[in-house]
Design an enzyme around this catalytic site. Structure first.
Site, PDB file in Angstrom:
ATOM      1  N   LYS B  79       0.860  -1.194   0.000  1.00  8.90           N
ATOM      2  CA  LYS B  79       0.000   0.000   0.000  1.00  8.90           C
ATOM      3  C   LYS B  79       0.890   1.236   0.000  1.00  8.90           C
ATOM      4  O   LYS B  79       1.863   1.296   0.752  1.00  8.90           O
ATOM      5  CB  LYS B  79      -0.899  -0.026   1.240  1.00  8.90           C
ATOM      6  CG  LYS B  79      -1.934   1.096   1.286  1.00  8.90           C
ATOM      7  CD  LYS B  79      -2.859   0.966   2.504  1.00  8.90           C
ATOM      8  CE  LYS B  79      -3.929   2.048   2.511  1.00  8.90           C
ATOM      9  NZ  LYS B  79      -4.836   1.913   3.673  1.00  8.90           N
ATOM     10  N   SER B 160      -9.857   2.384   2.684  1.00 10.72           N
ATOM     11  CA  SER B 160      -8.893   3.033   1.815  1.00 10.72           C
ATOM     12  C   SER B 160      -7.932   2.063   1.121  1.00 10.72           C
ATOM     13  O   SER B 160      -7.314   2.439   0.125  1.00 10.72           O
ATOM     14  CB  SER B 160      -8.066   4.026   2.638  1.00 10.72           C
ATOM     15  OG  SER B 160      -7.256   3.340   3.581  1.00 10.72           O
ATOM     16  N   SER B 184     -10.376   0.271   7.012  1.00  8.11           N
ATOM     17  CA  SER B 184      -9.721   0.368   5.705  1.00  8.11           C
ATOM     18  C   SER B 184      -9.064  -0.918   5.205  1.00  8.11           C
ATOM     19  O   SER B 184      -8.623  -0.984   4.055  1.00  8.11           O
ATOM     20  CB  SER B 184      -8.669   1.476   5.722  1.00  8.11           C
ATOM     21  OG  SER B 184      -9.289   2.723   5.540  1.00  8.11           O
TER      22      SER B 184
END
Lengths: 485, 494
Positions: B79, B160, B184
């Site tokens: 990420k 997210s 998330s």
């Protein structure tokens, strides 16, 4: 304890001055409060900056235990309450010298609570309250003189640990504020938690001043920021109090504001008013857990505290040293340390104190040397004092030997041996010289014997001179009296 | 023959160890697949060289007869919230576009130390703020999933960690890192039919992870199944002296202790979680989950978290408050974007830089956070929210008296269409209703696929555990996984 009678005489009334100090003291530590970066003073710009200090993305603060320890020890030295549980808060504001966009400080739960210290002004003692001590990060430094249109930022100081020591508004005169700051500085230096170098910015004060008619409620205060010497603090208070009195007496009102001190003129000027004040949006720093101190840690802090100035001074006066000398010997930690080393040799306290405050201080002043740099060690001084005490050296011989010690760093015994400066009490030798002196000065002898006793000093001088200054004056006196009568 | 890219972490690791295929073959297969999936926009930066270097090292070690590292031969996605040395790290923002860290986050370093390689930096909601991946400065990620009758509308991969979820679901990588502040990891996992676990707060170091809300942010793995999550988490977790909130505990060998038996376990069902307007299908999914855990030997009990309805408002005060302060460092002075208009002073530079560098959602949260911390409002908002947070933690404590684990749906719906909620922040925030309470309490929680809705879209079940009891959470996840038999995968359209 007596109340200060310091008053500002205005046109219409007498005014009392109320003073509180917030002292920022840089914690003595090799590393910053929340990063491992070095704290050395005077390094090239931006060479003492870690990723944390520069607030790079994802960087996190980790408390430096040594800084916490020093603040706790400082609190203990002013008899303050140590909070076993404290917490760090963020003080949010934007400025180019503040990389994180917030300063990590302690608003709601400071490390150290109520304490106090005692100051002496004009011979009377006064207790000044300390409200709290908290630890916080210092900011970096802006440099405006490096480029025609840009400002540069030096982050070396960013993140350095500070103690903010907040006094109660207990001071009533510039002299009291000066005495408080001096005493606080002395304690910090004894404890070793701050080097107290005000000219390097290791210690600086925000000065809160208000005025009122004696007995009235507290007036509106102003805060003069970052004043960096005892003298300037006293000047700033004098100027600010006078300004406030003049303003009030001419019908004006005091605005609560932040002011700046100008050391060149000794005056203060407005920096920003309360209306322009930042909303700092303090909240607990979520990167840090509350600081919890256990008994073992506190015990270690307590055990590591040195004897403090007040206690040391009492010990000196108890040992027979005069109050004035005791005060002088304890004011600076280096002097006290040196003197304690001298006492530890078994030297007579009164004689040692007299010798240090007159002979040693005189020599150090002359040469502009600090006591830690003195070429004479406490052990050597002890040896010198012992040579005087056992009659080996007269006072004047001791001065000669001391001069040589200062220059060469040699031990006094060696100097005495090498240069034959030993005082003699050999009565035979002295009597022989006296006989010689009497023979050479028949006129003076006659006059003396005729009743002019003032000439005794002449014979002492002649004898000493003939002995090269090495005769024991007491023995010379005694033998001369016998021979001349 | 099975494609290498269809294999998960364990299968790839074991295959490389056994010599069934080389690590370089694995890396090449995934690199090719990543390169062919531009339409998903899952990656902001691709790093094939990184993946290949790790693969070559794994093959070399095997050839030399050395013991292979736990993740040797496994290429993963990172990420783009984790700082990676020498590789652009943006948090999907314009503010950090082009920012190349000179340091490696603790979690990513641990993964490289475990032998993993990096296929690239995965897209996300800007500064991890969002539930749909639409707030990324680099364009939204598109879910590989399509609704049966959705008219081919592009769907949100969740957020997210939407780049992570989409990439795993589309078989662009077998596993990826995620971060979870209010859901998330779990919500995107649910939206894309994969597994993901947010461990106990403090298990994974936050050092080097771009901060959103420090008291909530927690890294965790996302992968296709529970076992792979356990293997990944073992590599990611561990005490880090550089993070003051890191837990000073050994890392359990979760993957070795995995067991699908829930005999003797009590699983709590929260009566407050029957939110108004919850789709029938979500209700049905939850009921299936209840049946599965019973089947695995658990006793199901009803429990209550009385303050849970205040969790979402408290979260949307605390998280923005912390964010407003955490994001103050992006000021144009030292790194990242600097917008210096002609003749601008410092204040004007700040304003221009932050106006240009932050997207709308980030600005919205900075403004909310600034507001709730400001003088006069602090007590009414931040203090109050902090109290609610403490009460919610207490509610969980009380629940643990009655049960060992909690079972809930992960999200109140299946994936929604891109654009469907982006104009309505509140509707978007409601997506976090089931995930936020455990975030506020710092508890371990995971999402596992529970089946498909009528549109053929994945739905997730959430298991929440006691502090530090990731093992129980993973075990329950495994029990559900085995019974759900989730084998659906998105049809390739990209």
């Amino acid at each position: 304890m007596t109340e200060s009678t310091y008053r500002i005489r205005g046109e219409t009334a007498e005014w009392e001055v109320v003073i509180g100090l917030e002292v920022h003291a840089q914690v003595t530590s090799n590393a910053k409060l929340f990063s491992g970066a070095s704290t050395e003073f005077g390094a090239e710009p931006n060479t003492q900056v870690s990723l944390v200090d520069a607030a790079m993305p994802g960087m996190l603060p980790v408390p430096n235990r040594e800084c916490i320890r020093q603040a706790v020890r400082t609190g203990m030295a002013i008899d303050a309450e140590i909070n076993r549980w404290s917490r760090f808060d963020r003080k949010n504001y934007f400025y180019a010298d503040l990389p994180q966009g917030y300063q990590i400080s302690q608003l709601y739960h400071p490390l150290v609570g109520e304490g106090h210290l005692e100051v002496e002004v004009d011979g009377s003692l006064k207790t000044i309250g300390v409200e709290r001590i908290h630890v916080e990060q210092d900011a970096g430094k802006l440099m405006h003189d490096q480029h025609p249109s840009m400002s540069y930022v030096d982050l070396n100081r960013s993140g350095v640990a500070l103690m903010e020591i907040v006094s109660r508004p207990d001071m009533r005169s510039p002299a009291e504020a000066g005495a408080y700051l001096t005493k606080l500085r002395s304690i910090l230096r004894y404890v070793g938690s701050c080097d107290g170098n005000m000219d390097q910015g290791s210690m600086r004060a925000d000065v809160n001043v208000s005025v009122r008619k004696p007995g009235d409620e507290l007036g509106t205060r102003t805060e003069t920021k970052n004043v960096n010497s005892v003298r300037f603090v006293m000047q700033a208070i004098e100027h600010e109090a006078m300004r406030q009195v003049e303003l009030l007496e001419s019908g004006g009102t005091i605005v609560q504001e932040t002011r700046l001190f100008n050391p060149d003129t000794g005056t203060t000027r407005s920096m920003r008013s309360k209306e322009d004040a930042h909303d700092y949006r303090y909240f607990p720093d979520p990167d840090l857990l509350p600081l919890e101190l256990d008994e073992a840690f506190l015990e270690e802090c307590r055990a590591s505290l040195p004897e403090l100035p007040d206690a040391k001074r009492a010990r000196y006066t108890d040992a027979g040293i005069g109050a004035y000398n005791a005060g002088v010997l304890t004011a600076e930690v280096e002097t006290a340390r040196w003197f304690d080393a001298l006492l530890a040799t078994g030297a007579n306290p009164t004689q040692a104190a007299n010798w240090v405050t007159s002979e040693l201080f005189g020599a150090l002043n002359r040469t502009g040397t600090s006591i830690e740099q003195s070429s004479v060690s406490p052990a050597q001084a002890a040896e010198l004092l012992a040579l005087v005490a056992d009659g080996t050296l007269s006072g004047s011989l001791a001065k000669q030997v001391f001069e040589v010690m200062l220059k060469t760093g040699q031990d006094p015994v060696a100097i005495v041996e090498e240069r034959g400066l030993k005082q003699t009490s050999d009565t035979g030798a002295i009597e022989a010289v006296i006989a010689e002196v009497m023979a050479k000065n028949p006129n003076q002898l006659e006059q003396y014997r005729g009743g002019k006793e003032a000439l005794f000093g002449f014979f002492v001088g002649q004898t000493m001179k003939a002995m090269g200054g090495k005769a024991n004056p007491a023995v010379v006196n005694e033998l001369l009296k016998k021979a001349l009568s | 023959m099975t494609e290498l890219t269809d294999l998960g972490v364990r299968a790839l690791r074991d295959g490389v160890r056994a010599g069934s295929f080389s690590a370089v073959e694995v890396a090449d297969a995934f690199i090719t697949r990543v390169a062919q999936a531009k339409a998903l926009n899952a990656f902001i930066v691709e790093t094939p060289d990184h993946a290949l270097a790790a693969a070559r090292e794994a093959d070399r070690a095997r050839a030399a007869g050395e013991t292979l590292k736990p993740l040797a031969g496994v290429p993963i996605g990172m990420k783009d919230l984790f700082c990676t040395r020498g590789v652009q790290t943006t948090a999907a923002s314009h503010m950090l576009e082009g920012f190349v860290p000179q340091y490696e986050s603790t979690v990513s370093q641990k993964l490289w130390d475990a032998g993993a390689g990096m296929l690239g930096k995965l897209n996300l909601d800007q500064f991890a703020m969002g539930s749909s991946n639409e707030t990324s400065y680099f364009g939204n990620v598109v879910s590989p999933w399509r609704a049966k009758d959705g008219g081919n509308a592009a769907l949100a991969p969740g957020g997210s960690s939407g780049g992570s979820s989409a990439a795993i679901a589309a078989r662009l990588c077998p596993a990826a890192t995620g971060t979870d502040t209010g859901g998330s990891i779990r919500q995107p996992a649910a939206f894309t039919g994969i597994a993901g676990i947010k461990p106990t707060y403090g298990r994974c170091s936050r050092w080097g992870v771009v901060a959103f809300a420090s008291s909530l942010d927690q890294a965790g793995p996302m992968a296709r199944d529970v076992t792979d999550c356990a293997i990944m988490l073992e590599a990611m977790a561990g005490y880090d002296a550089k993070d003051a909130t890191s837990l000073q505990l050994d890392v359990p060998t979760w993957s070795h202790s995995l067991s699908p038996s829930l005999a003797g376990k009590k699983i709590g069902i929260l009566k407050e979680y029957r939110v108004d307007g919850m789709p029938e299908e979500i209700e049905a999914l939850w009921q299936r989950g209840i049946d599965w855990v019973k089947d695995a030997g658990a006793e199901v009990v009803e429990v209550s978290l009385p303050h849970t309805r205040y969790a979402l408002p408290a979260y949307y005060i605390i998280a923005p408050a912390e964010a407003s302060s955490n994001l103050a460092r992006y000021d144009g002075v030292r790194y990242g974007l600097r917008d210096l208009p002609q003749g601008a002073n410092l204040q004007a530079m700040y304003a221009a830089t932050r106006a240009a560098g932050f997207g709308d959602e980030v600005k919205r949260r900075i403004m909310i956070g600034t507001y709730v911390l400001s003088a006069g409002f602090y007590d009414a908002y931040f203090t109050q929210a902090s109290k609610v947070r403490a009460l919610i933690a207490r509610d969980f404590e009380a629940a643990w008296e009655a049960c060992d684990l909690l079972l809930t749906p992960t999200a109140p719906s299946a994936a929604f269409a891109l654009g469907e909620k982006s104009a309505d922040p509140l509707a978007m925030y409601l997506n976090d209703v089931f995930t936020v309470p455990s975030s506020l309490a710092g508890l371990p929680a995971m999402s596992v696929p529970g089946g498909l809705d009528k549109q053929g879209l994945p739905l997730g079940l959430q298991v929440i555990g006691r502090p530090l009891d990731e093992q129980a959470v993973l075990n329950a996840g495994l029990a559900i996984e085995q019974r759900a038999g989730f084998v659906a995968r998105p049809e390739q359209w990209w």
